[in-house]
Each structure stands twice: as C-alpha cells, then as structure tokens.
Design a protein around this motif. Structure first.
Motif, PDB file in Angstrom:
ATOM      1  N   GLN A  83       0.826  -1.209   0.000  1.00  0.00           N
ATOM      2  CA  GLN A  83       0.000   0.000   0.000  1.00  0.00           C
ATOM      3  C   GLN A  83       0.858   1.256   0.000  1.00  0.00           C
ATOM      4  N   ASN A  86       2.932   1.659  -3.418  1.00  0.00           N
ATOM      5  CA  ASN A  86       2.046   1.988  -4.534  1.00  0.00           C
ATOM      6  C   ASN A  86       2.666   1.588  -5.880  1.00  0.00           C
ATOM      7  N   SER A  88       1.491   0.377  -8.500  1.00  0.00           N
ATOM      8  CA  SER A  88       0.694   0.708  -9.686  1.00  0.00           C
ATOM      9  C   SER A  88       0.931   2.132 -10.156  1.00  0.00           C
ATOM     10  N   GLU A  90      -0.662   4.791  -9.214  1.00  0.00           N
ATOM     11  CA  GLU A  90      -1.898   5.560  -9.307  1.00  0.00           C
ATOM     12  C   GLU A  90      -1.879   6.745  -8.338  1.00  0.00           C
ATOM     13  N   THR A  92      -3.329   8.072  -5.545  1.00  0.00           N
ATOM     14  CA  THR A  92      -4.189   7.613  -4.461  1.00  0.00           C
ATOM     15  C   THR A  92      -4.323   8.648  -3.346  1.00  0.00           C
ATOM     16  N   MET A  93      -3.486   9.688  -3.364  1.00  0.00           N
ATOM     17  CA  MET A  93      -3.649  10.805  -2.429  1.00  0.00           C
ATOM     18  C   MET A  93      -4.103  12.015  -3.227  1.00  0.00           C
ATOM     19  N   HIS A 127       2.521   8.623  -4.280  1.00  0.00           N
ATOM     20  CA  HIS A 127       1.091   8.481  -4.518  1.00  0.00           C
ATOM     21  C   HIS A 127       0.548   9.575  -5.429  1.00  0.00           C
ATOM     22  N   GLN A 345      -1.349  11.080   4.240  1.00  0.00           N
ATOM     23  CA  GLN A 345      -2.703  10.952   3.720  1.00  0.00           C
ATOM     24  C   GLN A 345      -3.643  11.945   4.407  1.00  0.00           C
ATOM     25  N   GLU A 349      -5.735  14.988   2.557  1.00  0.00           N
ATOM     26  CA  GLU A 349      -7.190  15.103   2.669  1.00  0.00           C
ATOM     27  C   GLU A 349      -7.601  16.431   3.305  1.00  0.00           C
TER      28      GLU A 349
END
Length: 360
Positions: A83, A86, A88, A90, A92-93, A127, A345, A349
């Motif tokens: 996780q 990451n 991939s 992508e 994600t954040m 991310h 994260q 956010e």
C-alpha cells in the motif's frame, strides 16, 4: 565389589530402537540422535563427543535484522508495504488545486523536522503528487536522507538566495522516487545568515525563487534549521502553511511559545497569509505517561490542527538515513513508515477539505 574411593559406574541402558544408529564391525552400536554434535567417529567412540540433549535450533544468519516488538505480523506488514510503495503508480492521495508551500519549523533541534520533511515528501510523491523539498539547513540532512549529492561545488539553495540562481537549475530529481525533486544544501549555506544581512529584500529571497519556477508543484516542503534566524524567516515568508513537529517530551513545549510569537510577527509584517496549519507529534513512546500528558496538552491547546496520526519511536526511522533512504522505501512495512504514510494521507485530505471550504 567396588574399590575404595572409586565411584561405581552405572550400568548402561540399552539403546532405544526408535533412535537411528550407526554400526561399524567390531564397535558396539551407540545411539546417534538427529542433529548429533560430536566431533567425528573416532572421538565419538572414545567418549569425547557428547550428543546434545535436544535437537539444535534453527540457524539464524548474523546479518538478519533483529526482531522488534512493535513490528506487525508478517502478512499485515506485507500488505502495508504494498500500500505504501504503490507499485501501480496511481494517484491515491488527492492533489491540491493550488500549490501548498509548507515550512517545517521548530527552533528546538532533534524533534524530527528533517525526518518528517523527507518521509512526508516521499509518501506524497509515491502516490501521485509533484513534490519539491528545499533543504534550508546548513547540515544538509534532508539532502542526505534523499541521497542527493550536496558536497562542496554542487549548486545548492545558497546560490538561489545569494546569487538569484533559478531553482530549476539547482533542483535535482530524487533517484527511485518519481515526481520528487530536492534543492540540496551544502556547507556554503552556513555563511548565508551573515551575507543575507546586506542583501536587498533579504526576507523574501526564497519566496521569489519559488514563485519563479516555471512548473508548479503540488507540495513544497522547506526544511528549516533549528533556529529563528534569517534562513527560517525566509522560509516563513515563502510558505503559506507551517508544519510544526513536536517531540512528545517536556522540553519540546518550552520554546513553542517563542516560535508561535515569531510566526505571528512574520504574519503581521511580511506574510499575512501564513498559517500554522499542522501539528505533528513525533517520537511518541507509549510506555511512558509523559508522552500521554504531552499529547493531551498539545491537543487541548491546538485543537484540530494536531494530526490524528502520531509518529512512534521506531528504530527503522533512525536507520533509514544511514542508507540514504526514507523509511518509506527502507522498510515500508514498519510502524514508522505506516505512521508517516497515514500522516501524509491526512495532510492531503485536509488540504482538499480546506480548498472546498474556501470555495463554498
């Protein structure tokens, strides 16, 4: 009848059939348990080699890292590592709508400013965010943690402050971390405090250099020295937000009022948009009552500015810089990496929520 003064040798018990034996002609059979620790057949027959009472334990390489009580189970550790890294690639954040320039400041040394800067930057970059780290500490520890060359002769942040060199000519990409760049600091920066005194617009030199960069970043982290001199003032004028790492010990609270007072002075006279947006508790030791008391005091005083995520004391966080890595890549399954990932994260956010609140 036994001789006087000589112990009677007990009768030998017959060998157990279940134990494997080795038989040679002319030599009585002797039990040979699994994992026999004798030194050879000749000495064994002479009674020198003594078989161990229990089979030997599994071999552990001396190079293997010692186990840690705070490490999660292996399965959970692997999931967290995937996780955090990451693979991939992508996003994600969430990426902010406008650049977030964050000054990581605390005039007390050893509270985790550089460690926080490096690990948050790596987490956000992994991310999907474009991140720039500006090492404004003459010690150059952030440059070391990102494995960026910063020896004498390398173009560094000193050139940006004194000679107005564009940041785009000084920033170096961080190897192995996409979307992450670093403006290193060399020993030349140690003299910048004195040289800046006679420079025109000395407090806003760094702000102009960042604004002149042709491509905007999602995040700019400025790692400040442990002082409240002109270098830190430059960082406060250039930033829009202040991130204050606070060590969970009593001494960490003593100089906090002075830092807040300096931030208020910069806001009043030089940078009215400056805001203390984030407080991060570091080096939390759950075994002590003092850590709990400091956490409660900080949360009561700063309220929602304090991140829910708390960075624990973790040996992996301390080991990572010696390998020129952040803990995110050195041991992504450790508690330290997980905590910094959660803090990054949460920062991402919060930035999106703040933007939505301003636009509402």
């Amino acid at each position: 009848m036994a001789r006087p003064g000589r112990a009677v040798r007990p009768a030998a018990e017959p060998p157990t059939p279940a134990v494997p034996t080795t038989h040679r002609p002319g030599v009585p059979e002797q039990p040979q348990p699994d994992g026999y620790a004798g030194v050879g057949p000749d000495t064994r027959d002479a009674g020198v080699g003594v078989p161990p009472a229990e089979p030997p334990t599994a071999y552990v390489s001396p190079e293997a890292p010692p186990p840690h009580d705070d490490d999660p189970p292996l399965a959970m550790e692997a999931l967290r590592a995937v996780q955090i890294l990451n693979p991939s690639g992508e996003v994600t954040m969430p990426r902010p709508d406008e650049p977030r320039i964050m000054c990581v400041a605390n005039q007390k040394g050893g509270v985790g400013k550089t460690t926080t800067t490096v690990n948050l930057a790596v987490a956000l970059a992994l991310h999907g965010n474009r991140v720039l780290v500006i090492d404004l500490d003459p010690q150059g520890n952030a440059s070391t943690g990102l494995n960026v060359p910063h020896h004498t002769g390398i173009p560094d942040v000193y050139d940006c402050l004194i000679d107005s060199t564009p940041i785009v000519d000084v920033a170096q990409p961080v190897e192995g971390i996409p979307n992450l760049w670093c403006v290193p600091a060399t020993i030349d920066l140690a003299g910048a405090e004195i040289e800046l005194v006679s420079v025109v617009a000395r407090e806003s030199r760094l702000a102009r250099a960042i604004a002149a960069h042709p491509e905007p970043f999602d995040y700019v982290f400025i790692d400040c020295p442990p002082s409240l001199g002109l270098l830190t003032v430059n960082a406060l004028v250039a930033a829009r937000e202040v991130l204050i790492p606070i060590q969970c010990e009593y001494y960490a609270l003593e100089g906090l009022n002075q830092l807040i007072n300096n931030i208020n002075l910069v806001r009043q006279h030089l940078n009215p948009t400056l805001d203390v947006s984030t407080i991060l508790l570091t080096m939390y030791d759950r075994r002590t009552r003092l850590a709990d008391a400091v956490e409660q005091d900080v949360r009561n005083h700063f309220g929602d500015k304090v991140l829910r995520s708390v960075i624990p004391r973790n040996v992996r966080v301390s080991e990572a810089p010696s390998y020129g890595q952040s803990v995110m890549t050195y041991d992504p399954g450790s508690r330290g990496a997980t905590s910094y990932f959660e803090a990054a994260q949460e920062i991402a956010e919060r930035g999106v929520r703040a933007t939505v609140g301003r636009n509402a």
